[in-house]
Enzyme design. Structure first.
Site, PDB file in Angstrom:
ATOM      1  N   GLU A 159       0.662  -1.239   0.008  1.00 37.47           N
ATOM      2  CA  GLU A 159      -0.013   0.148   0.035  1.00 37.47           C
ATOM      3  C   GLU A 159       0.730   1.266  -0.175  1.00 37.47           C
ATOM      4  OE1 GLU A 159      -3.850   1.995   2.653  1.00 37.47           O
ATOM      5  OE2 GLU A 159      -3.172   0.086   2.949  1.00 37.47           O
ATOM      6  N   VAL A 160       0.584   2.202  -0.753  1.00 35.75           N
ATOM      7  CA  VAL A 160       1.060   3.355  -1.157  1.00 35.75           C
ATOM      8  C   VAL A 160       2.724   3.510  -1.124  1.00 35.75           C
ATOM      9  CG1 VAL A 160       0.880   5.837  -0.385  1.00 35.75           C
ATOM     10  CG2 VAL A 160      -1.176   4.381  -0.218  1.00 35.75           C
TER      11      VAL A 160
END
Length: 265
Positions: A159-160
């Protein structure tokens, strides 16, 4: 893979061969629509995971989210994992320690880990912002992935992180990468249904893409709901509801007998 529900072996075989689509859904309608649309993977949290959800999810591979913080010990996670499997889960998100991941994996439960921006642990990486923008930070994400692989995980939410970092991590790791804001090089592209549908609650992340404006439709429906309720209240107050067409009838002779019985009771 319409008509055939993926197994973990299928998921692994797809790595590097085709891009997977993944949606986080919360309702039966969302699950059914995602399945009918051909989504490969669904993420559904354990409190919402029911036999009705399994049926609605159709042929989708389902990651059941075991809630970090509500479950504490490895035994908690094992019980929750087996309960989710009994309903038809295919893999189980676990944000707990590597020891817990290893315990679950040792019992044959396919585990999905989480690296990069992990919302429940974001304080350790500086809050809700990208992770892996420095060499040392990116290498820490890689080390976390390697540790999850060693513990027996089969996939990981990535994630990210910067797109180039995400692509390199995905290419080098045997874990299936469920990318959320991690660029096009991950194995699956993962979005929340609320972002796709345009009804995001709270902050809308940079990586989200909106395909429909459900918020406007919900607002329109709420206006119609209020108007309908107000008309009902007004009808009751004015004596317009119920009308004769809503009443249950009774034969005159039977009603007369009822009154007689009341009068002589």
């Amino acid at each position: 893979m319409a008509g055939k529900r993926m197994t973990v072996a299928d998921l692994r075989a797809a790595k590097g061969q085709r891009k997977l689509s993944m949606l986080y859904v919360e309702t039966l309608d969302e699950a059914a629509a995602a399945s009918a649309a051909g989504a490969d993977v669904l993420s559904i949290i354990a409190p919402l995971w029911t036999r009705e959800m399994r049926e609605a999810a159709g042929d989708c591979f389902v990651q059941v989210g075991l809630l970090y913080g509500e479950l504490i010990t490895a035994e908690d996670y094992l019980r929750a994992g087996f309960a989710a499997r009994a309903v038809g889960g295919d893999a189980y998100y676990c944000g707990a320690s590597l020891d817990t991941v290893a315990r679950m994996s040792a019992e044959g439960l396919p585990v999905v880990g989480h690296v990069g921006l992990v919302p429940s642990k974001a304080t350790w990486t500086g809050g809700f912002k990208a992770v892996g923008k420095t060499a040392s930070s990116a290498l820490k994400v890689w080390a976390d992935m390697c540790a999850l692989e060693k513990a027996g995980a089969v996939a990981v939410e990535l994630e990210v992180v910067p797109a180039r970092v995400g692509a390199e991590l995905s290419r080098r790791s045997p874990l299936v990468t469920f990318g959320m804001g991690a660029g096009s090089g991950t194995d699956a592209q993962y979005l929340f249904a609320e972002d796709v549908l345009g009804c995001t609650r709270g902050h809308k992340p940079r990586h989200a893409k909106t395909y429909r404006n459900f918020r406007a439709e919900y607002e329109r429906l709420q206006g119609e709901r209020l108007a309908a309720f107000a008309e009902f209240v007004a009808d009751v107050q004015a004596g317009a509801y119920p009308g004769a067409e809503h009443d249950v009838s009774v034969d005159d002779a039977e009603f007369a007998g009822f009154l007689e019985g009341l009068n002589h009771g």
